[in-house]
Write a protein that holds these residues in place. Sequence first.
Motif, PDB file in Angstrom:
ATOM      1  N   ASN A 219      -3.028 -11.686   3.038  1.00  0.00           N
ATOM      2  CA  ASN A 219      -3.232 -11.781   1.596  1.00  0.00           C
ATOM      3  C   ASN A 219      -3.180 -13.236   1.141  1.00  0.00           C
TER       4      ASN A 219
ATOM      5  N   LEU B 103       0.244  -8.278   6.873  1.00  0.00           N
ATOM      6  CA  LEU B 103      -0.586  -7.993   5.698  1.00  0.00           C
ATOM      7  C   LEU B 103      -0.357  -9.046   4.620  1.00  0.00           C
TER       8      LEU B 103
ATOM      9  N   ASP C  66     -15.085 -14.075   2.951  1.00  0.00           N
ATOM     10  CA  ASP C  66     -15.366 -12.708   3.416  1.00  0.00           C
ATOM     11  C   ASP C  66     -14.513 -12.377   4.648  1.00  0.00           C
TER      12      ASP C  66
ATOM     13  N   PRO D 128       0.835  -1.215   0.000  1.00  0.00           N
ATOM     14  CA  PRO D 128       0.000   0.000   0.000  1.00  0.00           C
ATOM     15  C   PRO D 128       0.868   1.262   0.000  1.00  0.00           C
TER      16      PRO D 128
ATOM     17  N   LYS E 135     -10.952 -11.675   3.488  1.00  0.00           N
ATOM     18  CA  LYS E 135     -10.834 -10.341   2.882  1.00  0.00           C
ATOM     19  C   LYS E 135     -10.895  -9.244   3.944  1.00  0.00           C
ATOM     20  N   ALA E 136     -11.779  -9.429   4.921  1.00  0.00           N
ATOM     21  CA  ALA E 136     -11.864  -8.437   6.000  1.00  0.00           C
ATOM     22  C   ALA E 136     -10.568  -8.396   6.803  1.00  0.00           C
ATOM     23  N   ASP E 137      -9.972  -9.589   7.041  1.00  0.00           N
ATOM     24  CA  ASP E 137      -8.687  -9.625   7.748  1.00  0.00           C
ATOM     25  C   ASP E 137      -7.608  -8.902   6.958  1.00  0.00           C
ATOM     26  N   ARG E 138      -7.648  -9.069   5.623  1.00  0.00           N
ATOM     27  CA  ARG E 138      -6.671  -8.365   4.795  1.00  0.00           C
ATOM     28  C   ARG E 138      -6.861  -6.850   4.883  1.00  0.00           C
ATOM     29  N   ASP E 139      -8.118  -6.397   4.842  1.00  0.00           N
ATOM     30  CA  ASP E 139      -8.390  -4.956   4.944  1.00  0.00           C
ATOM     31  C   ASP E 139      -7.971  -4.409   6.307  1.00  0.00           C
ATOM     32  N   ILE E 140      -8.196  -5.204   7.356  1.00  0.00           N
ATOM     33  CA  ILE E 140      -7.753  -4.795   8.695  1.00  0.00           C
ATOM     34  C   ILE E 140      -6.235  -4.672   8.736  1.00  0.00           C
TER      35      ILE E 140
ATOM     36  N   VAL F  12      -4.273  -4.022   6.245  1.00  0.00           N
ATOM     37  CA  VAL F  12      -3.889  -2.817   5.493  1.00  0.00           C
ATOM     38  C   VAL F  12      -3.989  -1.586   6.392  1.00  0.00           C
ATOM     39  N   ALA F  13      -5.123  -1.477   7.107  1.00  0.00           N
ATOM     40  CA  ALA F  13      -5.317  -0.331   8.003  1.00  0.00           C
ATOM     41  C   ALA F  13      -4.260  -0.313   9.106  1.00  0.00           C
TER      42      ALA F  13
END
Length: 469
Positions: free
Chosen positions: A304, A300, A363, A26, A366-371, A373-374
């Motif tokens: 992924n 991260l 799902d 990112p 994907k949510a774990d990946r977004d977390i 990233v944050a």
Amino acid sequence: MTKTLITAAVAALLAGCSLAPVYERPQAPVTPAWPQGEAYKPAAQTGDERQAGDIAWREFIADDKLRQLVELALNNNRDLRVSILNIERARAQYGVTRAAQLPAVNASVGQTANRVADNQSPDGEGYINRQYSAGLGITSFELDFFGRVKNLSEAGLQQYLGTQEARRAQQIALVAEVANAWLTLAADQERLRLAQDTLKSQQISFELSKRRFQAGATSGLDMYEAQQSVETARSDMAIYTAQVAADQNALTLLAGAPVGPELLPQGSLTQVTQLTELPAGVPSSVLQRRPDVLSAERSLQAANANIGVARAAFFPSISLTASAGSASGDLSGLFKAGSGVWSFVPQLTLPIFNGGANRANLDIAKADRDIAVAQYEKAIQSAFREVADALAQRGTLDERVASQAALAEASARSYRIYEARYQKGADTYQTSLTAQRNLYTAQQGLISARLAKASNQVTLYKVLGGGWQ
């Protein structure tokens, strides 16, 4: 059996498909350059443009006693020891997940014996039937056509690498904590010496005021004010005596072993803060090299890879169970011609209906990946703020130290003048006492300013990623 093993090996080699998204780092959510303004005065160029992460802590810390103390802490600190053991655990866990990519071959040797009853035997006499076997087998080896096992291994690898970065971050924090604790002890020792010197001076003034009062030359007001100053200095001396002991206890805890007096600071704060200056003007991209930021990025990357694991659950799973060997009713005939046996059991499992569990697991991945990233972005933002704060402090500390030193010098001169006037009877003791209190406060402030400057050098080295080598 040989052909079966070759087939399984070829299938494993061909299993290169991965359903995980292509990883892209990112973009850093911070500006490329550090903040500018009145607080961020440029530091003097040192001629050494290496980044902090490239400067080993033994080179950064110039004081030999402090070097020895940091070495002691790195060898004995329990928090760092836990970090090292976590690396060993993660390495072993990664070995477990990676082993699943290869078939497990097991050897077996066995005997089966059973007795036939008398009434079931043709001649009416029972007998014992024995069967011997020996062979090699592969049990439930998954052909990883869709990369499920491969991505599990990748996630395990990133978690292992993340623990290595966490250990480096722990070492950086420990080096900085030991250095700051040592500097704090030096400052408190100087404060204690200042309180002791002030107490001696106040006791002399008190005795003089007491004699003058007894002689009827002054009122009791001067004597009682002098006594107040004596008790204040005595209280400060007790406070700093306890604080020095607490500082030594803190160093012992950080070092994880007793700290001998030969490793403690002996001189004033200005004599022990021989810390190498850091180069100025490094870009904010250096933050991506900090171990805590790299650890967040490893998390991260693991998240992924777990998306690929979740996606593979939508596709068929193929596993092989095979064995080959020899079987005989007599032990002597176990490996003779005609005794060979084999079995081959391929199994395909196709998901048809599971109540939406696979979709839900995807799902979640994907949510774990977004977390992740944050969390990675937050790690960079937090690191940027830490460096910006340290740079703001560095840009103003020289002026603060110079101002505090000038204040202490002016206060000392003022006190000497008022004390001389009081001794000659040209001024009141209260004026001299006020000047002495101002001097004491200014000297305390100078010690604090010098400590802040030395600690800022350590902090800046830490937040720029130095100290792990």
